[in-house]
Design a protein around this motif. Structure first.
Motif, PDB file in Angstrom:
ATOM      1  N   UNK A 131       1.454  28.353  12.473  1.00 35.69           N
ATOM      2  CA  UNK A 131       0.455  27.984  13.484  1.00 35.69           C
ATOM      3  C   UNK A 131       0.790  26.636  14.103  1.00 35.69           C
ATOM      4  N   UNK A 132       1.267  25.717  13.265  1.00 33.90           N
ATOM      5  CA  UNK A 132       1.644  24.385  13.773  1.00 33.90           C
ATOM      6  C   UNK A 132       2.876  24.473  14.672  1.00 33.90           C
ATOM      7  N   UNK A 133       3.705  25.481  14.447  1.00 31.59           N
ATOM      8  CA  UNK A 133       4.869  25.693  15.320  1.00 31.59           C
ATOM      9  C   UNK A 133       4.403  26.264  16.665  1.00 31.59           C
ATOM     10  N   UNK A 144      10.292  25.472  15.342  1.00 32.93           N
ATOM     11  CA  UNK A 144      10.810  26.575  14.533  1.00 32.93           C
ATOM     12  C   UNK A 144      12.176  26.233  13.938  1.00 32.93           C
ATOM     13  N   UNK A 145      12.994  25.527  14.716  1.00 31.96           N
ATOM     14  CA  UNK A 145      14.352  25.204  14.246  1.00 31.96           C
ATOM     15  C   UNK A 145      14.336  24.253  13.046  1.00 31.96           C
ATOM     16  N   UNK A 146      13.176  23.636  12.772  1.00 36.31           N
ATOM     17  CA  UNK A 146      13.077  22.769  11.593  1.00 36.31           C
ATOM     18  C   UNK A 146      12.818  23.585  10.319  1.00 36.31           C
ATOM     19  N   UNK A 147      12.566  24.891  10.479  1.00 40.82           N
ATOM     20  CA  UNK A 147      12.291  25.751   9.320  1.00 40.82           C
ATOM     21  C   UNK A 147      13.414  26.737   9.032  1.00 40.82           C
ATOM     22  N   UNK A 157       5.324  29.600   5.626  1.00 40.24           N
ATOM     23  CA  UNK A 157       3.903  29.578   5.255  1.00 40.24           C
ATOM     24  C   UNK A 157       3.025  29.819   6.492  1.00 40.24           C
ATOM     25  N   UNK A 158       1.953  30.565   6.294  1.00 44.46           N
ATOM     26  CA  UNK A 158       1.066  30.909   7.416  1.00 44.46           C
ATOM     27  C   UNK A 158       0.680  29.692   8.256  1.00 44.46           C
ATOM     28  N   UNK A 159       0.167  28.653   7.598  1.00 38.17           N
ATOM     29  CA  UNK A 159      -0.342  27.494   8.351  1.00 38.17           C
ATOM     30  C   UNK A 159       0.773  26.837   9.176  1.00 38.17           C
ATOM     31  N   UNK A 160       1.970  26.836   8.614  1.00 40.76           N
ATOM     32  CA  UNK A 160       3.076  26.169   9.319  1.00 40.76           C
ATOM     33  C   UNK A 160       3.483  26.949  10.562  1.00 40.76           C
TER      34      UNK A 160
END
Ligand code: NZQ
Ligand code: ZN
Length: 387
Positions: free
Chosen positions: A284-286, A342-345, A279-282
């Motif tokens: 950004x949080x990464x 990133x590794x959490x996604x 997702x776009x917002x996620x």
């Protein structure tokens, strides 16, 4: 402050019950195409309100613009526009539906390959676009009051943006009650996206643009204050209103005027959506915390200013405050239940940095950021620091 020009022609109708005013806002002689997403508007009552408002207009419909609006799907809508001589578009949805509609507003009048609009970043003037309106259903992107759009093409793993003065919505309806049906995940996305929009226009270097800083800090503080309430509380109209208006104000051009901006968190984040579908917002949080740690020397003064003004951190050196500012930012994303690594996604993260480096080199995106120092190699290092 730097010199600037500011025009924002979008008419905003804010508040409960405003959807019915579409009947007056859209010209009676228009042939309208209503565009929407996967169907949330059919179950939350928004579709019925829109249809009722336009009962005396000539309307067509296009359902199925997906999140991260897909080029191939938009081409089907373009065909519908051309075969039915549609001359007015109405987007009913979140950023994806609105962005897809902006692309179509431009593509309807563009003679060549529509992909040029984003791949060549063609700026669309008012003469080059169909007029359009929006009914916002997801506070997040600010697309309802700006002239930018982002289109995805899965076949080539691309996600590209474009804009132009002809792509401001003529009118946007902002009814805060539409958030009642939003899944928690989308509310969290909306908060994180709008919050990062402010950071991209604020977290650069101090310029002593006092009002611009305070506009930005006001939006950040408002988002922080309403976040737990809109995420966890029962629906509350006042909180929903603050949430919606803060998201619109975060990216309608106002807070960027007269000050430097960054936008490289978005530049890199879009590539993570293109590669992994995050997702776009996620994305950004990464990227944001890793970015600010990597560019610490250049950003530390404004980071310290952010920490003091927004998180009330008044003790310590510039470096200590700046460091705490990044920690608070990351904790804020976590408070929204948004992960920041990133590794959490994805498990396939190892080549993400090198892929982005190659992509940016290929596109000639060699100097992003307010100091033009986010080279492809730096973008790679930021991504690798986000693992
Ligand atoms: O498709 P439906 O069924 O409507 O479901 C959507 C979608 O699955 C759902 N949704 C929307 N409103 C709802 C709802 N579900 C229940 N109740 C409602 N009221 O939410 C899901 C996500 O929607 P989407 O439009 O994709 O989300 P968002 O508004 O976050 O938009 C993201 C897109 O905007 C771009 C992003 O890159 C991404 O493609 N951005 C556009 C910008 C701009 N134009 O200025 C700036 C941003 O930085 C961003 O890049
Ligand atoms: Zn964004």
């Amino acid at each position: 402050m730097r010199n600037f020009e500011y025009i924002n022609p979008t008419k905003i109708l804010f508040g409960e019950g405003q959807i019915e005013n579409l009947s007056k806002e859209i010209p009676m002689d228009a042939t309208v195409l209503i565009l929407y997403g996967g169907g949330s508007i059919k179950t939350n009552g928004v579709y019925d309100q829109v249809k009722s408002a336009l009962q005396n207009h000539k309307v067509f419909e296009f359902q199925g613009i997906p999140a991260n609006p897909e080029y191939e799907v938009l081409l089907e809508a373009l065909n519908l526009i051309k075969t039915n001589s549609i001359d007015y578009l109405l987007a009913v949805g979140g950023g994806s539906v609105i962005d897809g509609t902006k692309f179509l507003a431009a593509a309807a009048k563009y003679e060549n390959d529509p992909w040029d609009l984003v791949s060549l970043r063609i700026r669309t003037t008012a003469q080059d676009a169909l007029p359009f309106a929006t009914v916002l259903t997801l506070p997040a992107t600010g697309s309802e009051m700006n002239s930018g759009y982002v289109i995805s093409r899965r076949a080539t793993a691309e996600k590209l943006s474009s804009s132009g003065p002809g792509l401001f919505p003529a009118v946007s309806i902002l009814d805060p009650t539409v958030i009642k049906s939003l899944p928690k995940k989308q509310i969290a996305n909306g908060i994180a996206d709008a919050y990062t929009h402010v950071l991209e226009q604020y977290l650069t270097y101090p310029t002593d643009a006092k009002l611009q800083d305070r506009f930005s800090e006001g939006i950040l503080l408002t988002l922080q204050e309403v976040a737990p309430k809109v995420l966890n509380g029962p629906f509350d109209y006042t909180n929903a209103s603050d949430f919606m208006w803060a998201c619109t104000m975060a990216l309608n051009g106002l807070i960027a005027k007269g000050v430097p901006t960054d936008w490289s968190v978005h530049g890199i984040g879009h590539e993570l959506t293109a590669q992994f579908g995050i997702d776009h917002a996620r994305t950004l949080a990464i990227i944001a915390p890793a970015h600010y740690r990597h560019t610490f020397e250049n950003k530390k003064e404004k980071l310290a200013h952010y920490a003091t003004r927004v998180w009330n951190i008044t003790e310590g050196s510039i470096e200590e405050k700046a460091q705490l500012g990044i920690e608070r930012l990351e904790a804020f994303f976590h408070s929204l239940d948004i992960k920041t690594k990133l590794s959490e996604y994805t498990e396939a993260y190892e080549d993400a940095g090198s892929t982005i480096e190659k992509t940016f080199i290929k596109r000639g995106w060699l100097q992003q950021g307010e100091h033009k120092d986010i080279t492809p190699a730096v973008a790679r290092a930021i991504v690798e620091a986000s693992f």
